[in-house]
Write a protein that holds these residues in place. Structure first.
Motif, mmCIF file in Angstrom:
data_model
loop_
_atom_site.group_PDB
_atom_site.id
_atom_site.type_symbol
_atom_site.label_atom_id
_atom_site.label_comp_id
_atom_site.label_asym_id
_atom_site.label_seq_id
_atom_site.Cartn_x
_atom_site.Cartn_y
_atom_site.Cartn_z
ATOM 1 N N ARG A 64 67.280 44.299 64.500
ATOM 2 C CA ARG A 64 67.019 42.861 64.704
ATOM 3 C C ARG A 64 67.754 42.446 66.261
ATOM 4 N NH1 ARG A 64 66.957 39.271 59.886
ATOM 5 N NH2 ARG A 64 65.878 38.053 61.162
ATOM 6 N N ASP A 65 68.702 43.408 66.634
ATOM 7 C CA ASP A 65 69.595 43.228 67.782
ATOM 8 C C ASP A 65 68.917 43.052 69.148
ATOM 9 O OD1 ASP A 65 71.849 42.031 69.229
ATOM 10 O OD2 ASP A 65 72.594 43.946 69.343
ATOM 11 N N GLU A 66 67.870 41.778 69.192
ATOM 12 C CA GLU A 66 66.862 41.804 70.218
ATOM 13 C C GLU A 66 66.851 40.389 70.781
ATOM 14 O OE1 GLU A 66 62.914 42.183 68.229
ATOM 15 O OE2 GLU A 66 64.009 43.914 68.212
ATOM 16 N N ILE A 67 65.946 40.369 71.972
ATOM 17 C CA ILE A 67 65.748 38.945 72.523
ATOM 18 C C ILE A 67 64.261 38.975 72.773
ATOM 19 C CG2 ILE A 67 65.669 37.576 74.730
ATOM 20 C CD1 ILE A 67 68.724 38.824 75.109
ATOM 21 N N VAL A 68 63.325 38.048 72.479
ATOM 22 C CA VAL A 68 62.145 37.916 72.653
ATOM 23 C C VAL A 68 61.748 36.556 73.578
ATOM 24 C CG1 VAL A 68 61.413 38.912 70.265
ATOM 25 C CG2 VAL A 68 61.799 36.427 70.544
ATOM 26 N N THR A 69 60.618 36.940 74.303
ATOM 27 C CA THR A 69 60.000 35.892 75.259
ATOM 28 C C THR A 69 58.840 35.285 74.542
ATOM 29 O OG1 THR A 69 61.454 36.934 77.018
ATOM 30 C CG2 THR A 69 59.712 35.219 77.340
ATOM 31 N N ILE A 70 58.674 33.720 74.416
ATOM 32 C CA ILE A 70 57.692 33.276 73.758
ATOM 33 C C ILE A 70 57.148 32.316 74.789
ATOM 34 C CG2 ILE A 70 57.029 31.936 71.805
ATOM 35 C CD1 ILE A 70 59.565 33.086 70.085
ATOM 36 N N SER A 71 55.936 32.364 74.877
ATOM 37 C CA SER A 71 55.128 31.366 75.613
ATOM 38 C C SER A 71 54.640 30.175 74.413
ATOM 39 C CB SER A 71 54.089 31.888 76.358
ATOM 40 O OG SER A 71 53.326 30.965 76.938
ATOM 41 N N VAL A 88 63.493 26.606 66.257
ATOM 42 C CA VAL A 88 63.713 27.747 66.489
ATOM 43 C C VAL A 88 65.355 27.913 66.053
ATOM 44 C CG1 VAL A 88 64.892 29.346 68.450
ATOM 45 C CG2 VAL A 88 62.561 28.147 68.723
ATOM 46 N N ALA A 89 66.201 26.808 66.036
ATOM 47 C CA ALA A 89 67.467 26.656 65.770
ATOM 48 C C ALA A 89 67.601 26.772 64.062
ATOM 49 C CB ALA A 89 67.917 25.681 66.263
ATOM 50 N N GLY A 90 66.634 25.947 63.375
ATOM 51 C CA GLY A 90 66.558 25.892 62.085
ATOM 52 C C GLY A 90 66.176 27.466 61.393
ATOM 53 N N GLU A 91 65.573 28.090 62.295
ATOM 54 C CA GLU A 91 65.213 29.760 61.814
ATOM 55 C C GLU A 91 66.376 30.727 62.030
ATOM 56 O OE1 GLU A 91 62.566 30.700 59.813
ATOM 57 O OE2 GLU A 91 61.886 28.837 59.658
ATOM 58 N N GLY A 92 67.490 30.210 62.818
ATOM 59 C CA GLY A 92 68.666 30.933 63.172
ATOM 60 C C GLY A 92 68.519 31.546 64.341
ATOM 61 N N GLY A 93 67.416 31.185 65.217
ATOM 62 C CA GLY A 93 67.494 31.670 66.657
ATOM 63 C C GLY A 93 68.157 31.164 67.587
ATOM 64 N N ASN A 94 68.504 31.756 68.589
ATOM 65 C CA ASN A 94 69.479 31.317 69.722
ATOM 66 C C ASN A 94 68.762 31.120 70.967
ATOM 67 O OD1 ASN A 94 71.608 30.122 71.015
ATOM 68 N ND2 ASN A 94 72.386 32.305 71.356
ATOM 69 N N VAL A 95 68.411 29.973 71.437
ATOM 70 C CA VAL A 95 67.785 29.714 72.703
ATOM 71 C C VAL A 95 68.552 30.111 73.935
ATOM 72 C CG1 VAL A 95 66.064 28.202 74.294
ATOM 73 C CG2 VAL A 95 66.240 28.006 71.532
ATOM 74 N N LEU A 96 68.184 31.104 74.746
ATOM 75 C CA LEU A 96 68.764 31.413 75.942
ATOM 76 C C LEU A 96 68.374 30.783 77.098
ATOM 77 C CD1 LEU A 96 69.096 35.401 74.924
ATOM 78 C CD2 LEU A 96 70.840 33.556 74.442
ATOM 79 N N SER A 113 63.508 32.222 75.986
ATOM 80 C CA SER A 113 63.951 33.324 75.665
ATOM 81 C C SER A 113 64.687 33.114 74.434
ATOM 82 C CB SER A 113 64.580 34.026 76.659
ATOM 83 O OG SER A 113 63.641 34.313 77.783
ATOM 84 N N VAL A 114 64.522 33.707 73.236
ATOM 85 C CA VAL A 114 65.286 33.500 71.921
ATOM 86 C C VAL A 114 65.959 34.851 71.724
ATOM 87 C CG1 VAL A 114 65.094 32.687 69.625
ATOM 88 C CG2 VAL A 114 63.654 31.932 71.601
ATOM 89 N N GLU A 115 67.298 34.688 71.370
ATOM 90 C CA GLU A 115 68.011 35.620 70.591
ATOM 91 C C GLU A 115 67.765 35.662 69.139
ATOM 92 O OE1 GLU A 115 72.456 37.415 69.555
ATOM 93 O OE2 GLU A 115 72.149 35.498 70.612
ATOM 94 N N VAL A 116 67.084 36.681 68.796
ATOM 95 C CA VAL A 116 66.476 36.654 67.259
ATOM 96 C C VAL A 116 67.225 37.745 66.157
ATOM 97 C CG1 VAL A 116 64.142 36.201 68.043
ATOM 98 C CG2 VAL A 116 64.839 38.365 67.706
ATOM 99 N N SER A 117 68.409 38.072 66.655
ATOM 100 C CA SER A 117 69.254 39.029 65.751
ATOM 101 C C SER A 117 70.033 38.275 64.498
ATOM 102 C CB SER A 117 70.412 39.539 66.654
ATOM 103 O OG SER A 117 71.255 38.699 66.986
ATOM 104 N N ARG A 118 69.721 37.144 64.561
ATOM 105 C CA ARG A 118 70.352 36.305 63.326
ATOM 106 C C ARG A 118 69.305 35.280 62.497
ATOM 107 N NH1 ARG A 118 74.924 36.190 66.889
ATOM 108 N NH2 ARG A 118 76.722 37.250 65.956
ATOM 109 N N LEU A 119 68.035 35.690 62.923
ATOM 110 C CA LEU A 119 66.972 34.888 62.123
ATOM 111 C C LEU A 119 66.977 34.835 60.549
ATOM 112 C CD1 LEU A 119 63.825 35.840 64.030
ATOM 113 C CD2 LEU A 119 65.164 33.550 64.106
ATOM 114 N N ASN A 120 66.774 33.671 59.995
ATOM 115 C CA ASN A 120 66.776 33.734 58.584
ATOM 116 C C ASN A 120 65.712 34.602 57.902
ATOM 117 O OD1 ASN A 120 68.932 31.971 59.095
ATOM 118 N ND2 ASN A 120 67.667 30.154 59.068
#
Length: 145
Positions: A64-71, A88-96, A113-120
């Motif tokens: 899960r140590d990754e970054i995704v790009t969402i349109s 996004v923040a509520g789910e544990g994502g970190n907007v980059l 672009s969202v860091e998703v390594s700490r998603l709930n």
């Protein structure tokens, strides 16, 4: 030499490798302050810890140590971007990064672009949550790495 990885059940690992993971968890949680305290607590030598520490990681951390790009296509109205970012923040994502286009015919496109390594939850749950926001018309993952 090329690195190779294996998925191995914990009960067949050598005791020193399992204890190394326990030491890493103690250090990460803040339950102990030093390596010395941690290895003493689990009954492992410091040399064994240093031998294995860089070679063992929990599988959920690696996958899960990754970054995704969402349109996201959304209605152009006050508070929409804030609601999306809050989800996004509520789910544990970190907007980059955030890039928002000028709205055309009442619809704005935002690429984040969202860091998703700490998603709930799972990434699909985050995307589904974004789709459920009133005013969001389309959500698509366009990159992952």
């Amino acid at each position: 030499m090329k690195e190779r990885y294996y998925l191995v059940r914990e009960d067949i690992l050598p005791e020193a490798v399992v204890k190394t993971m326990q030491v890493k968890k103690l250090l990460a949680s803040g339950d102990v302050r030093t390596v010395h305290e941690a290895v003493e607590q689990v009954g492992l030598s410091r040399s064994a810890f240093y031998k294995y520490k860089d070679g063992i990681h929990p599988i959920n951390q690696l996958e899960r140590d990754e970054i995704v790009t969402i349109s996201i296509d959304m209605e152009h109205r006050s508070g929409m971007l804030s609601e999306v970012l809050g989800q996004v923040a509520g789910e544990g994502g970190n907007v980059l990064t955030i890039h928002q286009s000028i709205p055309l015919q009442g619809i704005a496109n935002v690429v984040i672009s969202v860091e998703v390594s700490r998603l709930n939850e799972e990434l699909d749950d985050l995307l589904d949550g974004l789709r459920r926001i009133t005013g969001v018309r389309k959500v698509q993952m366009i990159g992952q790495g």
